[in-house]
Design a protein around this motif. Structure first.
Motif, short mmCIF file in Angstrom:
data_model
loop_
_atom_site.label_atom_id
_atom_site.label_comp_id
_atom_site.label_asym_id
_atom_site.label_seq_id
_atom_site.Cartn_x
_atom_site.Cartn_y
_atom_site.Cartn_z
N ALA A 28 0.81 -1.21 0.00
CA ALA A 28 0.00 0.00 0.00
C ALA A 28 0.85 1.26 0.00
O ALA A 28 0.46 2.27 -0.54
CB ALA A 28 -0.94 -0.01 1.20
N GLY A 29 2.05 1.23 0.58
CA GLY A 29 2.92 2.39 0.64
C GLY A 29 3.54 2.75 -0.69
O GLY A 29 4.14 3.79 -0.84
N GLY A 30 3.44 1.87 -1.69
CA GLY A 30 3.95 2.16 -3.00
C GLY A 30 5.36 1.65 -3.23
O GLY A 30 5.85 1.68 -4.33
N GLU A 31 6.06 1.18 -2.18
CA GLU A 31 7.42 0.67 -2.35
C GLU A 31 7.38 -0.85 -2.42
O GLU A 31 6.56 -1.48 -1.77
CB GLU A 31 8.29 1.12 -1.18
N PRO A 32 8.28 -1.45 -3.19
CA PRO A 32 8.31 -2.92 -3.28
C PRO A 32 8.58 -3.54 -1.91
O PRO A 32 9.32 -2.99 -1.11
CB PRO A 32 9.47 -3.20 -4.24
N ALA A 33 7.97 -4.70 -1.67
CA ALA A 33 8.18 -5.40 -0.41
C ALA A 33 9.62 -5.89 -0.36
O ALA A 33 10.16 -6.36 -1.36
CB ALA A 33 7.21 -6.58 -0.30
N ALA A 34 10.24 -5.77 0.80
CA ALA A 34 11.61 -6.26 0.97
C ALA A 34 11.61 -7.78 0.92
O ALA A 34 10.71 -8.43 1.42
CB ALA A 34 12.16 -5.77 2.30
N ALA A 35 12.63 -8.33 0.29
CA ALA A 35 12.75 -9.78 0.20
C ALA A 35 13.06 -10.35 1.57
O ALA A 35 13.91 -9.83 2.30
CB ALA A 35 13.84 -10.15 -0.79
N ALA A 36 12.36 -11.42 1.93
CA ALA A 36 12.63 -12.10 3.20
C ALA A 36 14.07 -12.60 3.20
O ALA A 36 14.62 -12.95 2.16
CB ALA A 36 11.67 -13.28 3.37
N GLN A 37 14.68 -12.64 4.37
CA GLN A 37 16.04 -13.15 4.51
C GLN A 37 15.96 -14.62 4.90
O GLN A 37 15.48 -14.94 5.98
CB GLN A 37 16.81 -12.33 5.55
N VAL A 38 16.41 -15.51 4.01
CA VAL A 38 16.29 -16.94 4.24
C VAL A 38 17.63 -17.66 4.28
O VAL A 38 17.66 -18.88 4.42
CB VAL A 38 15.35 -17.60 3.21
N ALA A 39 18.74 -16.94 4.15
CA ALA A 39 20.05 -17.59 4.16
C ALA A 39 20.27 -18.29 5.49
O ALA A 39 19.86 -17.81 6.55
CB ALA A 39 21.15 -16.56 3.92
N GLY A 40 20.89 -19.46 5.43
CA GLY A 40 21.22 -20.20 6.64
C GLY A 40 20.73 -21.62 6.57
O GLY A 40 20.32 -22.13 5.52
N LEU A 41 20.76 -22.27 7.72
CA LEU A 41 20.36 -23.67 7.83
C LEU A 41 18.94 -23.74 8.39
O LEU A 41 18.63 -23.12 9.41
CB LEU A 41 21.32 -24.42 8.76
N TRP A 42 18.10 -24.53 7.73
CA TRP A 42 16.70 -24.74 8.12
C TRP A 42 16.49 -26.23 8.34
O TRP A 42 16.87 -27.04 7.49
CB TRP A 42 15.76 -24.23 7.04
N CYS A 43 15.91 -26.60 9.46
CA CYS A 43 15.73 -28.00 9.83
C CYS A 43 14.27 -28.40 9.68
O CYS A 43 13.37 -27.69 10.14
CB CYS A 43 16.16 -28.22 11.28
N GLY A 44 14.04 -29.54 9.04
CA GLY A 44 12.69 -30.04 8.84
C GLY A 44 12.02 -30.36 10.16
O GLY A 44 12.64 -30.85 11.10
N ASP A 45 10.73 -30.09 10.23
CA ASP A 45 9.93 -30.30 11.42
C ASP A 45 8.84 -31.33 11.10
O ASP A 45 8.38 -31.41 9.96
CB ASP A 45 9.30 -28.96 11.83
#
Length: 130
Positions: A28-45
Motif C-alpha cells: 500500500a505504501g507504494g514501495e516494493p516489499a523487501a525480500a525475506a532473509q532466508v540464508a542459513g540452515l533450516w531444519c525439517g519439522d
C-alpha cells in the motif's frame, strides 16, 4: 465528450498503481516489499524431520541444498516478498512462505509438494538435531 489530457494521465497512473498492488508488486505504501532473509540452515519439522535446507541468498536469488540422509539435491529459487519459489527438479518444486523463524511449505508440484502444510525451522546452530 472530450477527455482532458491531464485527467487521462491521472486515470492511467491510478490504474497502473492499482494493478501493481493487486499483483503484489508493491504494498500500500507504494514501495516494493523487501525480500525475506532466508540464508542459513533450516531444519525439517514433523514429517520433514529427516530433511534440512542450507540456503545462500543474494538479494532475491536463492540457491542451496536440500539434504536427507546423506543425499543432497541442489536447489535454486527466487524470493518474492515472504515467498520462496524453487525451480523444478526431478522431485518437483516447492513454494515456501517465511513466517517468523519458519519456512512453511504452502505449495509446489511433483512428489515433494506432498509436504504442503509442513515446515522448516531456522537452526540456532551449525547442524540439525535428528
Amino acid at each position: 465528450m472530450a477527455v482532458h489530457p491531464l485527467s487521462a494521465l491521472l486515470s492511467g497512473l491510478v490504474l497502473a498503481a492499482s494493478a501493481a498492488h493487486a499483483n503484489g508488486d508493491a504494498p500500500a505504501g507504494g514501495e516494493p516489499a523487501a525480500a525475506a532473509q532466508v540464508a542459513g540452515l533450516w531444519c525439517g519439522d514433523g514429517l520433514l524431520h529427516e530433511f534440512s535446507l542450507r540456503l545462500n541468498q543474494d538479494g532475491e536469488q536463492v540457491e542451496g541444498e536440500l539434504l536427507r540422509k546423506g543425499r543432497v539435491r541442489s536447489i535454486e529459487g527466487r524470493i518474492d516478498g515472504q515467498v520462496l519459489r524453487t525451480q523444478s527438479t526431478k522431485v518437483g518444486a516447492l513454494v515456501l512462505e517465511k513466517q517468523g523463524e519458519e519456512l512453511r511449505v504452502t505449495g509446489g508440484d511433483g512428489p515433494i509438494a506432498l509436504a504442503r502444510g509442513t515446515s522448516f525451522r531456522r537452526s540456532p546452530g551449525a547442524t540439525c538435531a535428528s
